[in-house]
Design an enzyme around this catalytic site. Structure first.
Site, short mmCIF file in Angstrom:
data_model
loop_
_atom_site.label_atom_id
_atom_site.label_comp_id
_atom_site.label_asym_id
_atom_site.label_seq_id
_atom_site.Cartn_x
_atom_site.Cartn_y
_atom_site.Cartn_z
N ARG A 57 77.33 56.09 38.32
CA ARG A 57 76.74 56.15 39.65
C ARG A 57 77.86 56.08 40.68
NH1 ARG A 57 73.97 50.19 39.05
NH2 ARG A 57 75.88 48.97 38.96
N MET A 89 67.30 44.07 39.35
CA MET A 89 66.11 44.18 38.50
C MET A 89 66.48 43.87 37.05
SD MET A 89 64.21 47.38 40.32
CE MET A 89 65.69 48.35 40.36
N ARG A 148 65.74 49.48 30.39
CA ARG A 148 66.53 49.17 31.58
C ARG A 148 65.92 49.83 32.82
NH1 ARG A 148 72.51 50.91 30.52
NH2 ARG A 148 73.07 49.11 31.79
N ARG A 150 77.49 44.72 83.65
CA ARG A 150 76.51 43.80 84.23
C ARG A 150 77.22 42.90 85.24
NH1 ARG A 150 76.41 43.29 78.71
NH2 ARG A 150 74.63 44.14 77.58
N TYR A 162 75.31 60.56 76.59
CA TYR A 162 76.17 59.51 76.05
C TYR A 162 75.35 58.30 75.65
CZ TYR A 162 75.58 57.06 80.52
OH TYR A 162 75.04 56.41 81.60
N SER A 214 70.18 55.95 83.21
CA SER A 214 70.62 55.24 82.02
C SER A 214 69.42 54.47 81.49
CB SER A 214 71.77 54.27 82.35
OG SER A 214 72.20 53.61 81.18
N GLY A 251 67.50 51.73 79.83
CA GLY A 251 67.64 50.33 79.38
C GLY A 251 66.59 50.06 78.33
N THR A 252 66.89 50.43 77.09
CA THR A 252 65.85 50.44 76.06
C THR A 252 65.42 49.06 75.60
OG1 THR A 252 67.61 50.80 74.42
CG2 THR A 252 66.41 52.74 75.21
N ASN A 253 66.21 48.02 75.89
CA ASN A 253 65.75 46.67 75.53
C ASN A 253 64.51 46.32 76.35
OD1 ASN A 253 67.91 46.43 73.81
ND2 ASN A 253 69.15 45.22 75.21
N ASP A 254 64.61 46.42 77.69
CA ASP A 254 63.45 46.11 78.53
C ASP A 254 62.37 47.17 78.41
OD1 ASP A 254 64.12 43.66 79.49
OD2 ASP A 254 64.89 44.34 81.42
N LYS A 283 69.92 55.80 37.27
CA LYS A 283 70.45 55.63 35.91
C LYS A 283 69.97 56.75 35.00
CE LYS A 283 71.09 51.46 34.48
NZ LYS A 283 70.32 50.46 35.18
N GLY A 320 72.11 44.70 39.63
CA GLY A 320 71.75 43.35 39.25
C GLY A 320 70.44 42.83 39.82
#
Length: 883
Positions: free
Chosen positions: A337, A104, A93, A559, A858, A770, A772-775, A23, A102
């Site tokens: 803005r 703050m 303000r 899978r 990829y 490849s 497997g970033t979860n495990d 602002k 809205g």
């Protein structure tokens, strides 16, 4: 030397936004450009941050700098704060660096008091106006600075209007407002237990401090969390001379956008109110009028506003959201803005600005949030509803779902197959629930996180999911969902918002997906720029077709485990695993093979001409077996009831096998390639099913897919070598029998730290990796994702032990370094090694930036995340080019 914390508006510019906030920098820039704005000064974001660091105590020199800023403002305006002849009234303000509309607090009309109200009335020639400003000040100051409940004032105002028989604030007379001021002061003193200060200078200091504190209020915190805005930025405070939209019928206040924020159309969009102050518009106190009507009421100010809107959009080269006030016919701008907009509007504005020659395609791409694209790919709840959510969980899969609550997957499958709209409600889902998930509109679970089974499956199918909803109690037997005093029975309508995590105890109206020409055009720009390929995780023909429709360049993860859980297949898996002889085991495998082949044929047909990476069986052994406790109880019941001896013997042998194979920690037990090492019939059967499907599709379609076979969970090259021999032997035999040849790449999923650390050795026997970033995240951090997301992880995120959920956005310092190291080692051994990622991180924009920088080839993600990944991959290239 004391830091500088206060700047006059004339000293600022748009480039100072990090210091002056959005602002303050915006108003300063407008002043610099000759746009009429009220005079004032800005207290910097650094002052707020330093105050928070000092636990609420102002840093040295801040108070004196505020007084100096006020003194300069008084000199420029010829007015004084608290002056009984020419009083200065100011607004106080907030102004965050990143827009938080809205969230703050604001205080208007500071400087009016018993001592100055008459001077304000006399100068304006309008007694009613002065007392209206006074009552507004008490109301805002009391609520924001002193913490008095807003309803205390609202109730008094409502009572006065009812007593006077009027509907609107503007119908109250000067005498009415005088009385209301007295009432407000009395109520305020009662709430505070004494008289509050009437010294405007002290009020100013307390107001600035209140705006600082509002950075930490709950709604601001929630907003920042939802929009990934850092908590340590702080807010600036803007102290500006008041201009009054409530001075009568030649005065007004309003909000306008330079384009339609809902559609992006280049058209007049905004609202205004005559004889009002800004809060009246945004708070909905009175019904505003369309901006087009302003031309008839205040023509000169209207035309000045239109010219200013054009000027500011051209200057900022983006759609602007502006606040304005008209005082006695003269226009003042209070704020400008970049306007918040829907995803559909964001795409249209970007495309139009490029077409108009205002910005480049690269700039247009960088202005769109990739996550916004989710809004266009799923139905959404119509925003014009009035229902309040009854519960909230993790927004695990975006979109909205409306249907009757169902608590059993079999019932969901039965009713869904008939075309009935149902929402599956479970404590948590398991692979056995897949048939119910497939036909449901969405899924609600009491347990599980963003990468839980329910979440992963739902995202893959493009179904909304709210996971881990706290405070809900599910009674599956009674078929009820209890949330506080609310009880939802089976058959009751509920609505899920998978984009926010909200749950509603009613059926809400939905709006359809908004895929259009703008969407396609902007994504084509992204495709021209991005380096990373974008593939999809898909386990069936339907998902594969949807992925291709959304621009996937192949399947990076197919899978196979979901194919084994059907009612016609699970018994054969039981038979295979519990077989006593190789012959029994082979018979079970032979039963499953044609079913697997049919599954693959559907997927390969949908993806013909593109690569498909098939991951061999991965889940832990226990998922194929009956539950130990349940099987024990079943045997006990059969014994008590004198069941048929042959049937009893069969169930006892099964129980013995379940006990023998039972594991304390099955996720780190016999799963992935370990299953194949024990039962080589499984990878042999899967390889044959794959090749037969490839050949069948080739015969029917004249074209098939490029096959990559992925061996999961290896931590030594020997596991991959063993599987490679089994798989290659099956491929060669099938091809020889068919009199043809099929080129197949064989690689592995890197999902264990040891595999990443010895990637150079594994790469000697792999055609591709490849990640497997979860495990890999679970095994690197040593945490269970479901347990963590429903347990300590929430507290870790709240207290900033962790910046982000490591299962939602990759841990670059830890897990990311394993990925980067494995990439370097793997390519050193095998320069032709293909490298990708197939965890859910493959659809996360921030993670995609990391993968692009790391040099992967990829990413692969759920079908409905493909457009997001395409977009984020382009942004990654542009960002790294700019550095």
């Amino acid at each position: 030397m004391t830091d500088r914390y206060v700047y006059d508006l004339s000293e600022g510019s748009a480039e100072m936004k990090p210091l002056l906030g959005g602002k303050g920098a915006g108003v300063a820039e407008m002043m610099r450009l000759g746009v009429p704005v009220p005079d004032g000064f800005t207290v910097t974001t650094e002052a707020c941050v330093d105050t928070m660091t000092r636990k609420g105590e102002w840093p040295e020199g801040l108070d004196s700098q505020v007084w100096d800023g006020l003194k300069r403002l008084e000199e420029r305006t010829g007015r004084g704060l608290g002056d009984v002849d020419k009083p200065l009234l100011v607004s106080v303000r907030s102004g965050a660096v990143i827009s938080m509309p809205g969230m703050m607090d604001t205080i208007l009309n500071l400087g009016i008091s018993d001592d100055t109200v008459e001077a304000v009335a006399k100068e304006a020639g309008n007694e009613r106006f002065a007392w209206d400003c006074y009552r507004r000040f008490i109301q805002m100051y009391g609520e924001v600075v002193e913490g008095i409940d807003a309803h205390i004032y609202e109730d008094a105002l409502t009572a006065l209007k009812e007593n006077k028989g009027v509907d609107s604030d503007t119908d109250l007379t000067a005498d009415d407002l005088k009385g209301l001021v007295d009432t407000f002061k009395t109520l305020s003193n009662e709430q505070l237990g004494g008289n509050w200060t009437t010294d405007p200078r002290e009020q100013l200091m307390r107001a600035v401090d209140a705006v600082f504190r509002s950075w930490l209020n709950p709604r601001a915190f929630v907003y920042r969390k939802a929009n990934k805005i850092p908590d340590d930025l702080g807010t600036a405070v803007n102290v500006m001379q008041m201009v009054f939209g409530n001075r009568g019928d030649t005065s007004a206040t309003g909000v306008c956008f330079t384009r339609n924020p809902a559609t992006g159309a280049k058209e007049l969009y905004g609202e205004f109110l005559v004889n009002a102050q800004g809060e009246d518009v945004v708070a909905g106190i009175r019904t505003p009028r369309s901006l087009a009507e302003m031309e008839q009421v205040l023509p000169e100010a209207y035309h000045d506003l239109i010219d200013t809107m054009k000027k500011m959009e051209l200057h900022y080269r983006d759609m602007q959201d502006m606040e304005f006030t008209v005082e006695n016919g003269k226009l003042y701008l209070l704020q400008t803005r970049n306007g918040k907009r829907t995803a559909a509007a964001a795409l249209k504005v970007a495309r139009d600005l490029v077409d108009e020659g205002v910005i480049s395609k690269e700039e247009a791409l960088m202005r769109i949030e990739p996550a916004q694209l989710d809004q266009l790919l799923h139905e959404a709840i119509d925003p014009n509803h009035s229902e309040q959510p009854v519960a909230e969980g993790l927004p695990a899969s975006p979109g909205a779902a409306v249907g009757e609550a169902v608590f059993d997957a079999d019932i969901a499958a039965e009713r869904g197959a008939k075309g009935e709209k149902v929402v599956l409600v479970r404590f948590e889902t398991t692979p056995d629930d897949i048939h119910g998930v497939i036909v449901s509109q969405g899924v609600l679970t009491a347990h599980g996180g963003m990468t839980s089974h329910a979440a992963v499956v739902a995202r893959g199918m493009g179904k909304p999911c709210v996971a881990g909803a706290r405070g809900i109690k599910i009674d599956a037997k009674a078929a009820t969902l209890t949330i506080g005093d609310t009880v939802i029975h089976e058959g009751d309508m509920i609505t899920l918002d998978g984009s926010t995590g909200e749950v509603f105890a009613a059926g809400l109206p939905l709006t359809p997906p908004q895929i259009n020409a703008d969407f396609q055009e902007v994504l084509s720009w992204a495709d021209d720029i991005r380096r990373l390929g974008v593939e999809a995780n898909a386990d069936n023909a339907t998902d594969a077709a949807k992925a291709r429709e959304l621009g996937a360049e192949g399947i990076g993860l197919c899978r196979t485990e979901h194919m084994f859980f059907g009612a016609d297949r699970l018994p054969a898996m039981h038979q295979m695993i519990t077989a006593d002889t190789p012959e029994e085991r082979q018979a079970a495998v032979d039963t499953i093979l044609p079913m697997q082949q049919a599954d693959f044929e559907g997927i390969f047909t949908a993806m013909k001409g593109l690569p498909v990476t098939v991951r061999l069986l991965d889940p832990p052994l226990h998922e194929f077996l009956p539950n130990l406790v349940e099987q024990s109880l079943k045997v006990q019941k059969m014994e008590d009831q004198g069941a048929d001896p042959n049937e009893l013997d069969k169930e006892r042998r099964l129980l013995a096998q379940v006990k023998k194979l039972h594991e304390q920690n099955p996720m780190l037990g016999t799963r992935g390639c370990r299953l194949g090492m024990l039962y080589p019939e499984i990878p042999d059967m899967q390889a044959r099913a794959i090749i037969r499907a490839v050949l069948s599709v080739l015969k029917k379609e004249g074209e098939t897919v490029q096959i990559n076979i992925m061996i999961p969970l290896v931590f030594t090259p020997i596991e991959l070598e063993t599987h490679r021999r089994i798989v290659q032997k099956a491929i060669d035999e099938e091809c020889e029998a068919a009199g043809t040849k099929v080129d197949v790449k064989i690689g592995t999923m890197i999902e264990l730290p040891r595999a990443a650390l010895i990637a150079d050795k594994i790469a000697e026997v792999a055609d591709f990796f490849s990640f497997g970033t979860n495990d890999l995240t679970q095994t690197t951090l040593g945490i269970s994702r479901d347990d963590a997301e429903n347990g300590f992880l929430t507290e870790y995120l709240r207290t900033k032990v962790l910046k982000d959920n490591p299962f939602a956005s990759i841990d670059q310092e830890g897990v990311g370094q394993l990925v980067a190291g494995a990439v370097e080692k793997g390519r050193k051994t095998n320069p032709k090694l293909d490298l990708g990622v197939c965890g859910e991180h493959g659809g996360d924009p921030e993670s995609i930036h990391f993968f692009n920088k790391t040099g992967l080839d990829y990413v692969s993600c759920s079908p409905f995340r493909v457009p997001v990944a395409r977009f984020a991959a382009a942004q990654a290239v542009i960002s790294q080019k700019e550095k």
